[in-house]
Enzyme design. Sequence first.
Site, PDB file in Angstrom:
ATOM      1  N   LYS A  45      35.870  53.878  36.903  1.00 44.26           N
ATOM      2  CA  LYS A  45      35.798  54.245  38.314  1.00 44.26           C
ATOM      3  C   LYS A  45      36.539  55.552  38.556  1.00 44.26           C
ATOM      4  CE  LYS A  45      35.716  49.449  39.775  1.00 44.26           C
ATOM      5  NZ  LYS A  45      36.645  48.323  39.812  1.00 44.26           N
TER       6      LYS A  45
HETATM    7  N1  GLU Z   1      38.890  42.231  37.849  1.00 45.64           N
HETATM    8  C1  GLU Z   1      38.952  42.856  36.570  1.00 45.64           C
HETATM    9  C2  GLU Z   1      38.427  44.264  36.653  1.00 45.64           C
HETATM   10  O1  GLU Z   1      37.630  44.575  37.524  1.00 45.64           O
HETATM   11  C3  GLU Z   1      38.116  42.166  35.504  1.00 45.64           C
HETATM   12  C4  GLU Z   1      38.600  40.803  35.254  1.00 45.64           C
HETATM   13  C5  GLU Z   1      37.986  40.081  34.071  1.00 45.64           C
HETATM   14  O2  GLU Z   1      36.788  40.186  33.827  1.00 45.64           O
HETATM   15  O3  GLU Z   1      38.740  39.354  33.474  1.00 45.64           O
HETATM   16  O4  GLU Z   1      38.822  45.057  35.835  1.00 45.64           O
END
Ligand code: GLU
Length: 282
Positions: free
Chosen positions: A256
């Site tokens: 991002k």
């Molecule tokens: N929320 C995490 C992220 O967007 C990913 C979490 C996961 O897949 O364990 O990087």
Amino acid sequence: MTDSATVTRFAPSPTGNLHKGHAFAAFQAFHFARETEGRFLLRIEDIDFNRCDPEHTQQILDDLRWLGLDWEEPVRIQSEHLEDYQRAAESLRQQGLLYPCFCTRKEILREIENAGGAPHGSEGPVYPGTCRNLSEEERTEKMTAGADFALRLDLATALDRIGDLPPWFDTEKGEQTTRPELLGDAVIVRKDIGTSYHLAVVHDDGLQGITDIVRGDDLFEATHLHVVLQQLLGLPTPRYHHHALLTDRDGERLAKRNQSITLKSLREQGVTPEDLKKEWPG
Ligand code: GLU
């Protein structure tokens, strides 16, 4: 569907728009659930209120629908369940598995420099353990003076408590010996948000009965810590499918922060989900 059916999830953090790498992970998880007549869940990991924005959450839902995915409702929104993570942290704290850490990032770096370096994990240099050795009086004194603190895992105590640490399984790389020393005394409760990604993700994967986790290789090392937390919280360890991170034409990994092409902009340029799928590793 039986009790042992596959349950997969896609768990994005709404800190920006999704890019092609997210589309790949989400689709893999969705497809895997479909293939095995299992369930696919969506979870919004928005505990970091400094970086997350509800507008991105809306965009994520739109992007995933555009990709042709559907998921069970209600979607778990982590920011609505902060007390769950606080309860989990409290249970670890009461078992003597967490200690307060008053160090700033700068102090940690200085300490490491003075010690002539420290092993480097995926989250930066491994914490040298400065605050682990504070006495109760020193802790109370700092807290009474209003010093901010995080809670770190006392890894040595945790490993003693667990005894034999089980291995975990990655579908790409096979059986893995669990090596939590790669992350050391990780922060389990951050100063600013009252929990951490590690605690919230492990709690929710357990709560939601996730059997298979599809995510990028950037979280491979974190899994060693997640297995320790699963053991301490009495949760099962899912199977993991860590996939290589997609790169752009110059070999730069999509993220991002480096403004990779977002699904939103690709869609506006007329790219279709089928076009995207053609680019995915086989
Ligand atoms: N929320 C995490 C992220 O967007 C990913 C979490 C996961 O897949 O364990 O990087």
